[in-house]
Design a protein around this motif. Structure first.
Motif, short mmCIF file in Angstrom:
data_model
loop_
_atom_site.label_atom_id
_atom_site.label_comp_id
_atom_site.label_asym_id
_atom_site.label_seq_id
_atom_site.Cartn_x
_atom_site.Cartn_y
_atom_site.Cartn_z
N ASP A 141 8.62 -7.58 -4.30
CA ASP A 141 9.90 -8.56 -3.56
C ASP A 141 10.93 -8.14 -3.44
O ASP A 141 11.50 -7.97 -2.19
CB ASP A 141 9.52 -10.13 -3.28
N ASP A 142 11.02 -7.47 -4.67
CA ASP A 142 12.59 -6.76 -4.74
C ASP A 142 12.14 -5.26 -4.20
O ASP A 142 13.53 -4.74 -4.45
CB ASP A 142 12.89 -6.82 -5.74
N GLU A 143 11.50 -5.02 -3.65
CA GLU A 143 11.65 -3.75 -3.32
C GLU A 143 11.89 -3.33 -2.08
O GLU A 143 11.85 -2.21 -1.90
CB GLU A 143 10.66 -2.66 -3.44
N ALA A 144 12.20 -3.48 -1.43
CA ALA A 144 12.02 -4.02 0.25
C ALA A 144 12.95 -2.65 0.69
O ALA A 144 12.57 -1.96 1.25
CB ALA A 144 12.89 -4.25 1.36
N PRO A 145 14.65 -2.95 0.83
CA PRO A 145 15.56 -1.57 0.58
C PRO A 145 15.07 -0.30 -0.33
O PRO A 145 15.01 0.74 0.49
CB PRO A 145 17.02 -1.85 0.08
N ASP A 146 14.47 -0.15 -1.51
CA ASP A 146 14.41 0.90 -1.90
C ASP A 146 12.67 1.58 -0.38
O ASP A 146 12.80 3.10 -0.64
CB ASP A 146 14.00 0.82 -3.67
N LEU A 147 12.27 1.18 -0.10
CA LEU A 147 11.19 1.21 0.30
C LEU A 147 11.38 1.86 1.35
O LEU A 147 11.04 2.85 1.74
CB LEU A 147 10.14 0.26 0.59
N LEU A 148 12.28 1.19 2.46
CA LEU A 148 12.83 2.19 3.30
C LEU A 148 13.78 3.27 2.96
O LEU A 148 13.50 4.14 3.72
CB LEU A 148 14.07 0.39 4.20
N ALA A 149 14.70 2.80 1.56
CA ALA A 149 15.27 4.60 1.72
C ALA A 149 14.15 5.45 1.86
O ALA A 149 14.40 6.73 2.62
CB ALA A 149 16.04 3.76 0.90
N TRP A 150 13.44 5.20 0.88
CA TRP A 150 12.41 6.24 0.50
C TRP A 150 12.20 6.68 1.94
O TRP A 150 11.58 7.73 1.95
CB TRP A 150 10.74 5.87 -0.60
N ALA A 151 11.31 5.74 2.65
CA ALA A 151 10.30 6.34 3.47
C ALA A 151 11.54 6.85 4.44
O ALA A 151 11.02 8.14 5.38
CB ALA A 151 10.20 4.47 4.16
N VAL A 152 12.83 6.70 5.19
CA VAL A 152 13.33 6.93 5.73
C VAL A 152 14.03 8.74 5.77
O VAL A 152 13.53 9.43 5.91
CB VAL A 152 14.96 6.86 5.49
N GLU A 153 13.56 8.54 4.01
CA GLU A 153 14.15 10.58 3.13
C GLU A 153 12.53 10.95 3.88
O GLU A 153 12.96 12.40 4.33
CB GLU A 153 14.41 10.11 1.78
#
Ligand code: SAM
Ligand code: SF4
Length: 328
Positions: free
Chosen positions: A168-180
């Motif tokens: 549950d702490d990964e939402a921003p990291d996952l979004l940054a990765w998906a955008v990249e």
């Protein structure tokens, strides 16, 4: 047309190709797996193609999504896609998969006529992946995602379920990765569809939690485009063009706009993920029913579709089949 008493029209068919899976995601299956459907109970490839043909040519279905269980475990998948691509009118076809095996099949699936894929990935951390899915296959999923993009199965969407205390702490990291990597990320609220009946509303990560977490790093603006029957609410990330979606089936249900009908791997129609009733098509198929009779049974089933999931009803009962056997 497949129409219900509330005036909703189903144009989107979800087809489960198998209830088997090579992962054991904690929100879906117990570690020891489940009692799989027996082979004779499964629809054959011919039966699946016939039912999809009836749905497309007689019942107004325009979109078909293959799912499971893990649909890449179905040996005849490429052939099924190819035969459905030859139907008139050709339906839009997509696949929801855990991505394992896509490196081998993505190009063949694209050539057969598959339009898009959704790959499920809940974490960027291999150790968390192993805990969450009880299998050490993080690499295979990342490779599968790349293969899907290279094969042109675009836009490649990534489905993520957040679990309290795990990812549950990964939402921003996952979004940054998906955008990249140019994947379109969609968070799905955890639903009470796990075989273990372990879901708790109190502990679940809500759409509100997810958006709050994402806004610590990104600015999100609601997408201007009409949502229609799409389950995901979408936001532009830092002004666009990348987008992120949230499917809030529990806290912001979208049943009023639902355009789905579902077919299980053993030939049962379900009008909703949360339906308590199923309608048997396999029996009709195997007793020689003509197409018109199959279409009639399907229409009657659709007519009985309930207004909503019933999740907010104190008397809500989880359906007997888990997500993996319904087809997510
Ligand atoms: N095995 C494939 C996969 O994982 O993508 C297809 C079937 S899976 C049941 C389809 C989707 O349902 C996946 O994105 C998965 O994360 C999601 N899912 C499974 N159980 C869920 C649950 N209890 N709540 C919300 N989503 C769930
Ligand atoms: Fe398998 Fe998909 Fe369920 Fe995970 S969510 S256990 S990959 S069916």
């Amino acid at each position: 047309m497949l129409i219900d008493t509330y005036g909703r029209v189903a144009t989107d068919l979800r087809v489960s190709l198998t209830d088997r899976c090579n992962l054991r995601c904690a929100y879906c299956m117990p570690e020891e797996g489940l009692q799989w459907l027996a082979k004779p109970d499964l629809l054959t490839d011919d039966e699946i193609v016939r039912l999809i043909r009836v749905a497309v040519t007689d019942l107004g279905i325009t979109e078909v999504r293959f799912t499971g269980g893990e649909p890449l475990l179905r040996p005849g998948l490429v052939g099924i896609v190819e035969r459905c691509a030859a139907l008139t009118a050709r339906p839009q076809m997509s696949l929801t998969t855990n991505g394992i095996g896509l490196t081998r099949t993505a190009t063949a699936l694209k050539a057969a006529g598959l339009d898009r894929v959704n790959v499920s990935l809940d974490t960027l951390r291999p150790d968390v992946f192993k805990t969450l899915t009880r299998r050490d296959r993080h690499h295979d999923v990342l490779d599968g995602l790349r293969a899907a993009r290279e094969a042109g199965l675009n836009p490649v969407k990534v489905n993520t379920v957040l679990m309290p205390g795990l990812n549950d702490d990964e939402a921003p990291d996952l979004l940054a990765w998906a955008v990249e990597h140019d994947y379109e990320l969609r968070f799905i609220e955890q639903m009470p569809l796990d075989a273990q009946h372990g879901w708790k509303r109190d502990g679940m990560i809500t759409a509100g939690d997810i958006l709050t977490s994402l806004r610590t790093r990104f600015s999100l603006t609601p997408e201007a485009e009409e949502r229609g029957a799409a389950p995901a609410e979408r936001w532009l990330v830092d002004g666009g063009p990348h987008r992120v979606g949230v499917i809030a089936s529990v806290t912001r249900p979208f049943c009023g706009a639902c355009d789905r009908t579902r077919l299980t791997a053993d030939g049962q129609i379900r009008t909703c993920l949360f339906a308590q009733e199923e309608t048997d098509l396999r029996g009709a198929l195997r007793s020689g029913a003509p197409d018109e009779e199959i279409a009639r049974i399907w229409k009657v089933a659709m007519w009985g579709k309930k207004a909503g999931s019933g999740l907010d009803d104190p008397a809500f009962l989880q359906p007997e089949r888990p997500m993996s056997a319904i087809g997510g």
